[in-house]
Design an enzyme around this catalytic site. Structure first.
Site, PDB file in Angstrom:
ATOM      1  N   GLN A 109     -33.124  -2.151  74.770  1.00 32.49           N
ATOM      2  CA  GLN A 109     -33.005  -2.515  73.353  1.00 32.49           C
ATOM      3  C   GLN A 109     -34.248  -3.300  72.947  1.00 32.49           C
ATOM      4  OE1 GLN A 109     -31.657  -6.167  72.529  1.00 32.49           O
ATOM      5  NE2 GLN A 109     -29.988  -5.654  71.135  1.00 32.49           N
ATOM      6  N   SER A 112     -36.330  -8.175  69.959  1.00 30.92           N
ATOM      7  CA  SER A 112     -37.022  -9.467  69.922  1.00 30.92           C
ATOM      8  C   SER A 112     -38.537  -9.326  70.005  1.00 30.92           C
ATOM      9  CB  SER A 112     -36.555 -10.338  71.082  1.00 30.92           C
ATOM     10  OG  SER A 112     -35.210 -10.671  70.922  1.00 30.92           O
ATOM     11  N   GLU A 227     -23.026  -5.954  71.418  1.00 27.20           N
ATOM     12  CA  GLU A 227     -23.641  -6.758  72.473  1.00 27.20           C
ATOM     13  C   GLU A 227     -22.788  -7.981  72.812  1.00 27.20           C
ATOM     14  OE1 GLU A 227     -27.513  -8.368  71.518  1.00 27.20           O
ATOM     15  OE2 GLU A 227     -27.855  -8.909  73.600  1.00 27.20           O
TER      16      GLU A 227
END
Lengths: 390, 351
Positions: A109, A112, A227
């Site tokens: 994923q 960030s 998540e």
């Protein structure tokens, strides 16, 4: 139901491998899939088993007895996969979901960035339209399993002239493309389970978009919801040195189980662990009865992180100096130290404790939001993270 | 294992909540001369709630502990000043475990109020039993008897076993928690009826486990109510130009209250289910629930009071009543030391 439990128990006893390398992990996941034990609650049309939360619960309680090599698949199974189920086109579902469940393809994923941690929507990786294609440039960070991932769910900025939440789009990308560079990033345990990822003119076809162009924040929120449930609802492995049962065993080994302070601390830890396990069970039962967990996954995540900090304190009470130094041959010493050093990540990764509390306050309790300074300002005009004024 | 209430149980909750909204005279007890809310007690009895888990053949409703916990949660939410815990839980559970049929129907109907007399650490009370003229008499003192100030019947555990008595000199104690009375009792050659049991200590253990779960139900209701009122207040109270609930310091404390409330409710649903369906697991579930819940409930009440600021510290606001109830409940029956020792003992046995 007991038939299903017998099946799971017998299969695990027969098939769990002793080693943890990537190849054996993939073989194990494929065997799990063939045995009908992967994607237990997923719809059958995407390669799942179409069973209920009750079977999932049985499976979870049985695998808690083992240290499965499946952690490399967790982001795909727990986050990317469910989001593709929610938002993917029929073609995307057919292409990606079965190999994901079978463990043939590993997912990561890509949210960030160095300047966009808790404030994910201020990310600066750009996706620019070029004819039928998108061109990606930028950098991601703290990307778990990127070094072995085949695919990734990438959040990028497609429009800098609108406020930050409105100009994002989610893409499904091939991590093996030469325009993607993955560099390991060492964490405080001394290991490198996550990475920095760089994109230099990565070209994507139009059908790489997951959901809609400009609707990337919605896709991100969908994935973050999965998540939190995935992280918070995670059943602690029996071999987690900070689980109550194992700390109790450590206390016995050290002859500390007769100390009244140790006994009291262990009792408190047991009660807190039970409270969290039962909360997760209740969420699952409610989901099955038709009430989805929603933002309550944040409670599981927050309470799970708090439990880790409590367990670190108990480990110190039990071990005393033995937590500070041990014989180099003592694997148990190494494991406990690793667990202590990993504990802070549970309060940071997947949204900090502070972010979870804000989510609970805003979305569950309906408290007024903090004044937001950047909601209506075009992203281009913001000073965010590491962005320099133009 | 069923951790979610079914529609009938939810209906029961609504009924009791409505009853309490209409008939809970909390302040007439806290500020007035009433020792308990007699009107509310009659209503509870009228609905059959005072004998909820008592078998139908003894005048009860024959329901389960999940249902009784739902009622206790509501009583805890409302801080209802009635002797339900003493009579419909402690005394009734002991009489049911002892197979008594004489007094139980009067407790089940709410006609009489019962109280349990044991030591502060769930041992035999200091009361002694003597056989005399073919009967038994009780002598000695017992203190900290919950609702002993209003009880008609005393179920007494002594080193000679279990007894029921109705005559005692009682001295009402001043209590930290003004919503639940305690008394010091003096038995002086008080006539008593012996209740035989094959294993009197085992009866006590069962009563103690069910009491831990019942108390946790009250505590869960208290936390839920504190959460609700605190969040409402944080939405409307404005300081420095905005609602205080928008400040992270306040919002995050509210989130912690919620997190506590959700976990306590989860432990409670499990323990109540265990009491009805898996009695062999009850000692562990009962020991664990108080270890987590009692300090959590006090911390919630303290935090809720704090978040109300100055108004929370005033007598007019109910925040102090939740604070006092929580601290008092935490210290009942030996307090956390006792609960921790008991849970540690259960865990050591199981290993």
């Amino acid at each position: 139901m007991s038939e299903f439990r017998e099946k799971v128990r017998a299969w695990l006893a027969e098939n769990v491998p002793g080693d943890e390398d990537l190849e054996s992990a993939k073989r194990f996941q494929a065997a799990l899939y063939d045995a009908g034990l992967s994607g237990i609650t997923w719809p059958t049309e995407f390669g799942g088993q179409g069973l209920t939360a009750a079977e999932q619960q049985i499976f979870d309680s049985e695998v808690a007895n083992y240290d499965l090599p499946t952690s490399v698949f967790r982001i795909g199974m727990g986050m990317c996969g469910p989001t593709i189920v929610d938002l993917g086109t029929p073609e995307q579902k057919a292409r990606y979901l079965p190999p994901l469940l079978r463990g043939d393809e590993i997912w990561c994923q890509l949210f960030s960035e160095p300047g966009a941690g808790s404030d994910v929507a201020s990310l600066q990786t750009r996706a620019v339209r070029d004819g039928d294609e998108w061109v990606i440039n930028g950098q991601k960070v703290w990307t778990t399993v990127a070094h072995v991932a085949d695919f990734g769910a990438l959040l990028a900025r497609t429009d800098a002239d609108v406020p930050k939440h409105q100009g994002l789009t989610m893409f499904l990308i091939d991590m093996r493309d030469p325009a993607v560079t993955v560099r390991p990033l060492k964490d405080m345990t001394g290991r490198a389970p996550f990475n920095e990822v760089y994109f230099e003119d990565l070209r994507l076809p139009a059908d790489a978009v997951l959901g809609r162009v400009g609707q990337g924040w919605l896709a991100a929120v969908t994935m973050l919801g999965h998540e939190r449930v995935s992280i918070g609802g995670f059943v602690r492995k029996r071999n987690d040195p900070l689980a109550h049962a194992n700390l109790a065993e450590t206390a016995r080994r050290f002859g500390r189980d007769v100390d009244p302070v140790v006994r009291a601390e262990l009792a408190k830890l047991y009660a807190a662990e039970r409270a969290l396990v039962l909360f997760n069970t209740r969420l699952r039962q409610e989901a099955e009865a038709g009430t989805p967990p929603g933002a309550r996954g944040s409670v599981a995540k927050l309470a799970g992180a708090q439990l880790m900090q409590q367990a670190v304190a108990v480990a110190g009470t039990i071990g005393g100096p033995r937590v500070t130094a041990w014989d180099p041959d003592d694997a148990a010493g190494d494991e406990l130290a690793l667990a202590i050093n990993q504990a802070p990540s549970s309060s940071i990764a997947g949204g900090t404790d502070q972010i979870q509390r804000t989510i609970i306050g805003d979305r569950i309790l309906g408290l007024p939001r903090e004044p937001v300074l950047d909601r209506d300002v075009p992203f281009r005009e913001l000073r965010v993270g590491t962005q320099r004024p133009a | 294992m069923q951790l979610v209430l079914d529609s009938e149980q939810q209906q029961l909750r609504s009924t009791v909540r409505k009853l309490l909204a209409d008939h809970n005279h909390l302040r007439s007890v806290v500020d007035g001369d009433e020792t308990y809310d007699r009107v509310l007690w009659k209503h509870l009895a009228g609905l059959g709630l005072t004998g909820l888990v008592v078998p139908e053949e003894h005048g009860g409703a024959g329901a389960g502990h999940v249902e009784r916990c739902v009622v206790l949660e509501e009583l805890g939410r409302a801080l209802a000043p009635v002797p339900f815990f003493a009579s419909a839980v402690l005394a009734a559970d002991a009489l049911m475990a002892l197979g008594d049929t004489e007094v139980l129907p009067a407790l089940a109907s709410g006609e009489k109020i019962g109280a349990l007399v044991v030591s502060q650490t769930w041992g035999p009370s200091a009361v002694t039993a003597t056989e005399r003229d073919g009967g038994w008499v009780l002598d000695g003192q017992a203190s900290f008897v919950i609702s002993g100030d209003v009880a008609d019947v005393f179920v007494v555990y002594t080193s000679d076993g279990w007894f029921v008595a109705e005559e005692a000199q009682r001295k009402t104690l001043t209590t930290l928690d003004p919503t639940r009375g305690q008394a010091k009792l003096e038995f002086a050659a008080a006539p008593a009826r012996r209740l035989d049991a094959a294993d009197p200590a085992a009866v006590l253990e069962k009563v103690r486990d069910l009491a831990s779960v019942a108390l946790a139900a009250e505590q869960a209701g208290g936390i839920a109510k504190v959460l609700e009122t605190t969040v409402e207040y944080a939405k409307v109270r404005v300081q420095f130009g905005r609602a205080i609930g928008s400040y992270q310091a306040v919002k995050h404390a509210c989130a912690d209250l919620y997190s506590t409330s959700e976990r306590v409710e989860s432990l409670l649903r499990h323990a109540a289910w265990v009491a009805d369906n898996a009695p062999e697991e009850l000692p562990l579930a009962a020991a664990a629930i108080q270890v987590f819940t009692a300090p959590a409930c006090f911390e919630a009440a303290r935090s809720g009071l704090q978040l109300h600021g100055g108004i929370g510290y005033t007598w007019e606001h109910d925040a102090h009543l939740y604070y006092k109830r929580a601290k008092s409940s935490e210290l009942l029956f030996g307090g956390q030391d006792e609960q921790l020792a008991r849970l540690a003992g259960c865990l050591a046995e199981g290993s």
